[in-house]
Design an enzyme around this catalytic site. Sequence first.
Site, PDB file in Angstrom:
ATOM      1  N   TYR A  92      40.104  47.992  38.997  1.00  0.00           N
ATOM      2  CA  TYR A  92      41.299  48.720  38.549  1.00  0.00           C
ATOM      3  C   TYR A  92      41.406  48.710  37.031  1.00  0.00           C
ATOM      4  CZ  TYR A  92      46.125  50.448  39.140  1.00  0.00           C
ATOM      5  OH  TYR A  92      47.271  51.194  39.136  1.00  0.00           O
ATOM      6  N   SER A 183      36.918  44.562  44.139  1.00  0.00           N
ATOM      7  CA  SER A 183      38.342  44.721  43.849  1.00  0.00           C
ATOM      8  C   SER A 183      38.761  46.171  44.122  1.00  0.00           C
ATOM      9  CB  SER A 183      38.649  44.283  42.422  1.00  0.00           C
ATOM     10  OG  SER A 183      40.046  44.156  42.224  1.00  0.00           O
ATOM     11  N   GLN A 184      39.280  46.911  43.128  1.00  0.00           N
ATOM     12  CA  GLN A 184      39.534  48.327  43.389  1.00  0.00           C
ATOM     13  C   GLN A 184      38.260  48.996  43.898  1.00  0.00           C
ATOM     14  OE1 GLN A 184      41.596  51.802  40.902  1.00  0.00           O
ATOM     15  NE2 GLN A 184      39.539  51.399  40.167  1.00  0.00           N
ATOM     16  N   ASP A 273      42.162  33.889  47.148  1.00  0.00           N
ATOM     17  CA  ASP A 273      42.429  35.086  46.344  1.00  0.00           C
ATOM     18  C   ASP A 273      43.942  35.325  46.267  1.00  0.00           C
ATOM     19  OD1 ASP A 273      42.573  37.633  45.190  1.00  0.00           O
ATOM     20  OD2 ASP A 273      40.789  38.349  46.248  1.00  0.00           O
ATOM     21  N   HIS A 302      39.938  35.677  43.360  1.00  0.00           N
ATOM     22  CA  HIS A 302      39.586  37.048  42.986  1.00  0.00           C
ATOM     23  C   HIS A 302      38.645  36.976  41.791  1.00  0.00           C
ATOM     24  CE1 HIS A 302      40.465  41.251  43.778  1.00  0.00           C
ATOM     25  NE2 HIS A 302      40.426  41.458  42.475  1.00  0.00           N
TER      26      HIS A 302
END
Length: 319
Positions: A92, A183-184, A273, A302
Amino acid sequence: MPLLDMPLAELRKYEGRNPRPDDFDAYWERALEEMRGTETQLELVESDFQVPFADCYDLYFTGVRGARIHAKYVRPKHVSGPHPAIVQFHGYTLNSGDWTDKLSYASLGFTVVAMDCRGQGGLSEDTGGVKGTTHRGHIVRGLDDHPDNMLFRHIFLDTAQLAGIVMELPEVDPDRVGAMGGSQGGGLTFACAALEPRIKRVAPTVPFLCDYQRVWEMDLAKDSYEELSLYFRRHDPEHLREEEIFRKLGYVDVQHLTSRIRGEVLMGVGLMDNICPPSTQFAAFNKITAPKSLAVYPDFGHEILPGVADKTVQFMLGL
């Protein structure tokens, strides 16, 4: 072991919290129809960055609503005949990364195409009123408009459109295309494989964009998910629209798309996470009916999960 979320046995059964809109399937069929009706206007520009064993290009195409989308495109020179390809997606607000990030796969005989998400840290446009970048706020972008105008709808479509473009490249075997990201990028990997089910290998790590209501209820609507909390604080401080808002977010909740995936899946997850809670990731993973496997890291959050990059290479070599 310490717990941030549910025990692993419960995570393996968790089916998600965020509601799925009743017209979810019709919504995405309508979206895909718009994507298929968009003139791609593909453009390749030779990059200043080049290496002896691969050709490097900037690839541009027109996505839905007229945005020009950019991707880095690396094509190996030493492979004759159609060969496999990898589509990559980034975290992101970031971008497609350095050219060197793609060279390990190119050296193994893969074409690699890495997309810049519209309006984030790369060269892809956000055409929502002005050209340029919006950087953040993309989850809530469009909540006060028709669901067809939600920004992540358009970004999800960009992933599928790019995958289709890659499958039509002359050097690529369309039956040997994989998608990957963290992630994203992990959430977009799921979205891509769901909306372009010809994707054969799917490798998301710590995926974002899953089970928004669960994130908020865990008091983790901060960091990358902070815009959820800020939206309520600024636009619905008494939560009078809470049910409506989470239902609308359900259109762009990856967990509701993953049942459409037909390719084999390898997902990496860290059980500590606190950015993308494990339960939200499992909500997406547990709905997959295709062959799937997990790499579980009990003490990791994360972050980069050791060994996942190597596992992913071995996984993609099966294409």
